[in-house]
Structure formats: C-alpha cells, structure tokens
Motif scaffolding. Structure first.
Motif, PDB file in Angstrom:
ATOM      1  N   PHE A 242      25.513  26.378   6.844  1.00 24.48           N
ATOM      2  CA  PHE A 242      26.604  25.704   7.544  1.00 24.48           C
ATOM      3  C   PHE A 242      26.100  24.589   8.449  1.00 24.48           C
ATOM      4  O   PHE A 242      26.811  23.625   8.696  1.00 24.48           O
ATOM      5  N   SER A 243      24.871  24.714   8.953  1.00 23.59           N
ATOM      6  CA  SER A 243      24.321  23.678   9.832  1.00 23.59           C
ATOM      7  C   SER A 243      24.125  22.376   9.068  1.00 23.59           C
ATOM      8  O   SER A 243      24.552  21.303   9.508  1.00 23.59           O
ATOM      9  N   LEU A 244      23.478  22.479   7.894  1.00 18.32           N
ATOM     10  CA  LEU A 244      23.262  21.270   7.086  1.00 18.32           C
ATOM     11  C   LEU A 244      24.584  20.702   6.583  1.00 18.32           C
ATOM     12  O   LEU A 244      24.776  19.482   6.525  1.00 18.32           O
ATOM     13  N   TRP A 245      25.493  21.588   6.199  1.00 18.38           N
ATOM     14  CA  TRP A 245      26.797  21.147   5.698  1.00 18.38           C
ATOM     15  C   TRP A 245      27.549  20.373   6.777  1.00 18.38           C
ATOM     16  O   TRP A 245      28.142  19.331   6.513  1.00 18.38           O
ATOM     17  N   THR A 246      27.506  20.876   8.020  1.00 15.00           N
ATOM     18  CA  THR A 246      28.192  20.208   9.121  1.00 15.00           C
ATOM     19  C   THR A 246      27.521  18.886   9.461  1.00 15.00           C
ATOM     20  O   THR A 246      28.198  17.886   9.738  1.00 15.00           O
ATOM     21  N   CYS A 247      26.194  18.861   9.444  1.00 16.36           N
ATOM     22  CA  CYS A 247      25.481  17.608   9.718  1.00 16.36           C
ATOM     23  C   CYS A 247      25.780  16.563   8.653  1.00 16.36           C
ATOM     24  O   CYS A 247      25.888  15.371   8.953  1.00 16.36           O
ATOM     25  N   ALA A 248      25.903  16.995   7.399  1.00 16.37           N
ATOM     26  CA  ALA A 248      26.232  16.053   6.329  1.00 16.37           C
ATOM     27  C   ALA A 248      27.616  15.466   6.525  1.00 16.37           C
ATOM     28  O   ALA A 248      27.876  14.305   6.184  1.00 16.37           O
ATOM     29  N   PHE A 249      28.499  16.253   7.112  1.00 12.57           N
ATOM     30  CA  PHE A 249      29.886  15.807   7.310  1.00 12.57           C
ATOM     31  C   PHE A 249      30.053  15.007   8.601  1.00 12.57           C
ATOM     32  O   PHE A 249      30.741  13.985   8.621  1.00 12.57           O
ATOM     33  N   ARG A 250      29.394  15.452   9.682  1.00 10.84           N
ATOM     34  CA  ARG A 250      29.609  14.845  10.998  1.00 10.84           C
ATOM     35  C   ARG A 250      28.421  14.041  11.511  1.00 10.84           C
ATOM     36  O   ARG A 250      28.529  13.347  12.517  1.00 10.84           O
ATOM     37  N   GLY A 251      27.276  14.147  10.868  1.00 12.31           N
ATOM     38  CA  GLY A 251      26.086  13.463  11.342  1.00 12.31           C
ATOM     39  C   GLY A 251      25.233  14.380  12.205  1.00 12.31           C
ATOM     40  O   GLY A 251      25.706  15.385  12.741  1.00 12.31           O
ATOM     41  N   HIS A 252      23.953  14.027  12.333  1.00  8.66           N
ATOM     42  CA  HIS A 252      23.038  14.850  13.128  1.00  8.66           C
ATOM     43  C   HIS A 252      23.351  14.729  14.617  1.00  8.66           C
ATOM     44  O   HIS A 252      23.779  13.677  15.096  1.00  8.66           O
ATOM     45  N   GLU A 253      23.114  15.816  15.332  1.00  6.95           N
ATOM     46  CA  GLU A 253      23.341  15.868  16.784  1.00  6.95           C
ATOM     47  C   GLU A 253      21.991  15.795  17.475  1.00  6.95           C
ATOM     48  O   GLU A 253      21.375  16.814  17.802  1.00  6.95           O
ATOM     49  N   THR A 254      21.482  14.562  17.669  1.00  5.17           N
ATOM     50  CA  THR A 254      20.180  14.374  18.297  1.00  5.17           C
ATOM     51  C   THR A 254      20.350  14.086  19.780  1.00  5.17           C
ATOM     52  O   THR A 254      21.338  13.486  20.199  1.00  5.17           O
ATOM     53  N   TYR A 255      19.366  14.514  20.556  1.00  7.79           N
ATOM     54  CA  TYR A 255      19.436  14.364  22.020  1.00  7.79           C
ATOM     55  C   TYR A 255      18.029  14.122  22.557  1.00  7.79           C
ATOM     56  O   TYR A 255      17.084  14.834  22.192  1.00  7.79           O
ATOM     57  N   ALA A 256      17.900  13.119  23.422  1.00  4.36           N
ATOM     58  CA  ALA A 256      16.611  12.796  24.037  1.00  4.36           C
ATOM     59  C   ALA A 256      16.635  13.252  25.492  1.00  4.36           C
ATOM     60  O   ALA A 256      17.257  12.596  26.338  1.00  4.36           O
TER      61      ALA A 256
ATOM     62  N   ARG B 211       8.554  17.503  22.203  1.00  2.00           N
ATOM     63  CA  ARG B 211       8.750  18.514  21.169  1.00  2.00           C
ATOM     64  C   ARG B 211       9.913  18.163  20.237  1.00  2.00           C
ATOM     65  O   ARG B 211      10.026  18.720  19.141  1.00  2.00           O
ATOM     66  N   LEU B 212      10.777  17.261  20.673  1.00  2.00           N
ATOM     67  CA  LEU B 212      11.941  16.893  19.866  1.00  2.00           C
ATOM     68  C   LEU B 212      11.791  15.523  19.219  1.00  2.00           C
ATOM     69  O   LEU B 212      12.681  15.087  18.486  1.00  2.00           O
ATOM     70  N   HIS B 213      10.654  14.860  19.477  1.00  2.00           N
ATOM     71  CA  HIS B 213      10.470  13.481  19.008  1.00  2.00           C
ATOM     72  C   HIS B 213       9.208  13.384  18.156  1.00  2.00           C
ATOM     73  O   HIS B 213       8.219  14.080  18.387  1.00  2.00           O
TER      74      HIS B 213
ATOM     75  N   GLU C 147      10.815   5.882  15.005  1.00  2.00           N
ATOM     76  CA  GLU C 147      10.924   7.180  15.663  1.00  2.00           C
ATOM     77  C   GLU C 147      11.985   8.042  14.992  1.00  2.00           C
ATOM     78  O   GLU C 147      12.901   7.553  14.331  1.00  2.00           O
ATOM     79  N   ALA C 148      11.839   9.362  15.176  1.00  2.00           N
ATOM     80  CA  ALA C 148      12.811  10.319  14.669  1.00  2.00           C
ATOM     81  C   ALA C 148      12.973  11.433  15.703  1.00  2.00           C
ATOM     82  O   ALA C 148      12.012  11.807  16.382  1.00  2.00           O
ATOM     83  N   TRP C 149      14.214  11.928  15.808  1.00  2.00           N
ATOM     84  CA  TRP C 149      14.521  12.968  16.780  1.00  2.00           C
ATOM     85  C   TRP C 149      15.058  14.199  16.064  1.00  2.00           C
ATOM     86  O   TRP C 149      15.754  14.095  15.052  1.00  2.00           O
ATOM     87  N   ARG C 150      14.738  15.357  16.601  1.00  2.00           N
ATOM     88  CA  ARG C 150      15.137  16.608  15.970  1.00  2.00           C
ATOM     89  C   ARG C 150      16.610  16.907  16.254  1.00  2.00           C
ATOM     90  O   ARG C 150      17.069  16.818  17.398  1.00  2.00           O
ATOM     91  N   CYS C 151      17.327  17.266  15.220  1.00  2.00           N
ATOM     92  CA  CYS C 151      18.747  17.588  15.358  1.00  2.00           C
ATOM     93  C   CYS C 151      18.900  18.956  16.018  1.00  2.00           C
ATOM     94  O   CYS C 151      18.252  19.928  15.620  1.00  2.00           O
ATOM     95  N   LEU C 152      19.769  19.037  17.017  1.00  2.00           N
ATOM     96  CA  LEU C 152      19.986  20.296  17.720  1.00  2.00           C
ATOM     97  C   LEU C 152      20.786  21.285  16.876  1.00  2.00           C
ATOM     98  O   LEU C 152      20.864  22.461  17.217  1.00  2.00           O
ATOM     99  N   ARG C 153      21.372  20.811  15.783  1.00  2.00           N
ATOM    100  CA  ARG C 153      22.187  21.690  14.940  1.00  2.00           C
ATOM    101  C   ARG C 153      21.380  22.259  13.774  1.00  2.00           C
ATOM    102  O   ARG C 153      21.276  23.472  13.613  1.00  2.00           O
ATOM    103  N   CYS C 154      20.823  21.396  12.945  1.00  2.00           N
ATOM    104  CA  CYS C 154      20.132  21.865  11.734  1.00  2.00           C
ATOM    105  C   CYS C 154      18.622  21.979  11.916  1.00  2.00           C
ATOM    106  O   CYS C 154      17.943  22.619  11.115  1.00  2.00           O
ATOM    107  N   GLY C 155      18.067  21.338  12.960  1.00  2.00           N
ATOM    108  CA  GLY C 155      16.634  21.429  13.224  1.00  2.00           C
ATOM    109  C   GLY C 155      15.795  20.398  12.509  1.00  2.00           C
ATOM    110  O   GLY C 155      14.584  20.324  12.739  1.00  2.00           O
TER     111      GLY C 155
END
Length: 257
Positions: free
Chosen positions: A3-17, A26-28, A35-43
């Motif tokens: 469900f995490s990947l499915w939601t990210c595909a629909f709504r976009g990744h939830e990244t936070y700096a 640890r998130l960057h 640069e790339a940031w880790r999604c708080l939803r799918c990881g």
C-alpha cells in the motif's frame, strides 16, 4: 499489495528534509543525477528537492505499512456510510413529499398498481406478498404527524451515518469509538430482519457491519482490547520512519561502553 508504494505512485513521494544535520544525513544521498531524499512513506529514495523542510518535530505524520492499509480500509468504510446516508436522506425527502400530497400520491399509486401486477406476472413476482408494496400501502394510511416523525427518524439515522463517515475518513480516535457503538446498536435489528427473511442485501449489510465492528475493536485496540490505547499510540509512533531514524541517530551518538 504494498500500500505504501501504491499510494506513492498515486500521490507522489512524501520527502522531508529535517533541520537536524545528523538526521538529514540519514535521509539524504548524493547521486550522479543529483540529490535524493528518502520517502517517509515507502522508504525509497526519490531524486530531486524534498517536498518539505523544517525541524523534525514539525514533520508530517505519514502512515506506512499496515497503518496505511488500515487507513484505506477505514476510508472505504466511510464511503459506504456516506452511501447509506444519501439513501436515507432521499427516503426522508420522499416521506416529506408524500406528506404534502398524500391523497394525490395514493390516487396515482392505485392507478399504476394494475400495470405493476401485469408486469409482476411476467417476471414471476407476487406483489400481494411483497413487503415493499405493503410498506407503500401502509404509508398512505399514516397521519401527517406520523410521517413527520418517520422523516425525522430517517434524517437522524442519516446524521449518525455521516458522523461515522467523518470520523472514519479523518482517522480520528473518537470516530473509531463512535462507529463501533453506533453500528453495534443496530446489529440486533439486522439479525432480527434476517430471521424473518434472508435476502442478499440484508445478509451483506450484516456481514459488512459485523466485520467492521470486529476489525475496529481489535485492530484499533478499542475498549482496552489488544493492548488498549497505550499500545495503539506506541504502534503509531514506532511505525514512523522518521522515528526509526531518530532512534538510530540517538544510538550512534551514545558513547561506547
């Protein structure tokens, strides 16, 4: 289904700096493409600028894993409650309209009933033993005052359904309790209706409501079940990716013994 990947595909990744350097590290990650940031939803790491920035304490609460699955189920239940409420509102409006022109509706019904009987004979339906026809005939005998009370009861029931829907859709703790209590109150009536006659709609409604009550009681740990509120909030806190990473940073900062 993830469900995490499915939601990210629909709504976009939830990244936070986060502003905290150790936590941000640890998130960057730096890549040849930027640069790339880790999604708080799918990881997963998502390339590009983070969606939001700020202190870690101000980061949005992002459900993931089975908590995200539970949220989707609750919103499906909320949608079902809205559907019920709309049907009840339409019925209540019909009762009020019947009250304003009861004699006219009765006359039209008596004129159309012979045509209904002809159609019923062709499809094998007996209107003389139909509860719907019986209810319609009964409605024409009710007084205007009684019809008002019937409409009020239908509107009140619709309001209960809408309150359930709001609480479930917003994933509020009070909404979970309200949904369990309100649904449980009407379970005996639904069971009684099945003892009179088993129909697909009655059976489906009972199964949905019974499953919803059991699922909410256990998975949401209501009334002290399955660990109660303490376990409920601890689970939500521990499932947060940001919480996991903050714990990792704190563990790394401890001096070796």
């Amino acid at each position: 289904m993830d469900f995490s990947l499915w939601t990210c595909a629909f709504r976009g990744h939830e990244t936070y700096a986060p502003d905290e350097p150790a936590l941000a590290a640890r998130l960057h990650v730096a890549t040849p493409a930027g640069e790339a940031w880790r999604c708080l939803r799918c990881g997963d790491f998502a390339p590009g600028e983070p969606r939001r920035r700020g202190p870690a304490d101000d980061a949005p609460e992002v459900p993931r894993g089975h908590l995200l699955r539970d949220r989707i189920i609750m919103r499906l239940l909320a949608a079902e409650r809205v559907g019920r409420a709309l049907v009840l509102i339409l019925l209540a409006a019909g009762v009020l309209k019947l009250r304003s022109s009861q004699e006219s509706w009765k006359s039209n019904w008596e004129q159309e009933l012979p045509l209904i009987r002809q159609l019923a004979d062709q499809i094998g339906w007996d209107p003389d033993h139909s509860k719907i026809v019986h209810w319609i005939d009964t409605a024409f005998t009710l007084s205007p005052t009684t019809l008002i009370w019937v409409a009020v009861a239908l509107f009140a029931y619709a309001a209960i359904q809408l309150t359930e829907a709001v609480g479930l859709w917003l994933v509020k703790r009070w909404g979970e309790y309200f949904a369990v209590i309100a649904t449980s109150i009407f379970l005996p009536l639904e069971i009684y209706e099945l003892t009179e006659k088993v129909t697909f709609l009655r059976a489906a409604a009972l199964i949905i409501n019974l499953a919803a009550v059991i699922w909410l009681l256990w998975s949401k740990r209501l009334f002290g079940l399955n660990g109660g509120a303490k376990a409920y909030y601890a689970e939500h806190h521990s499932e947060s990716l940001l919480t996991v990473e903050r714990s990792a940073v704190a563990a790394e900062a401890k001096p070796a013994t």
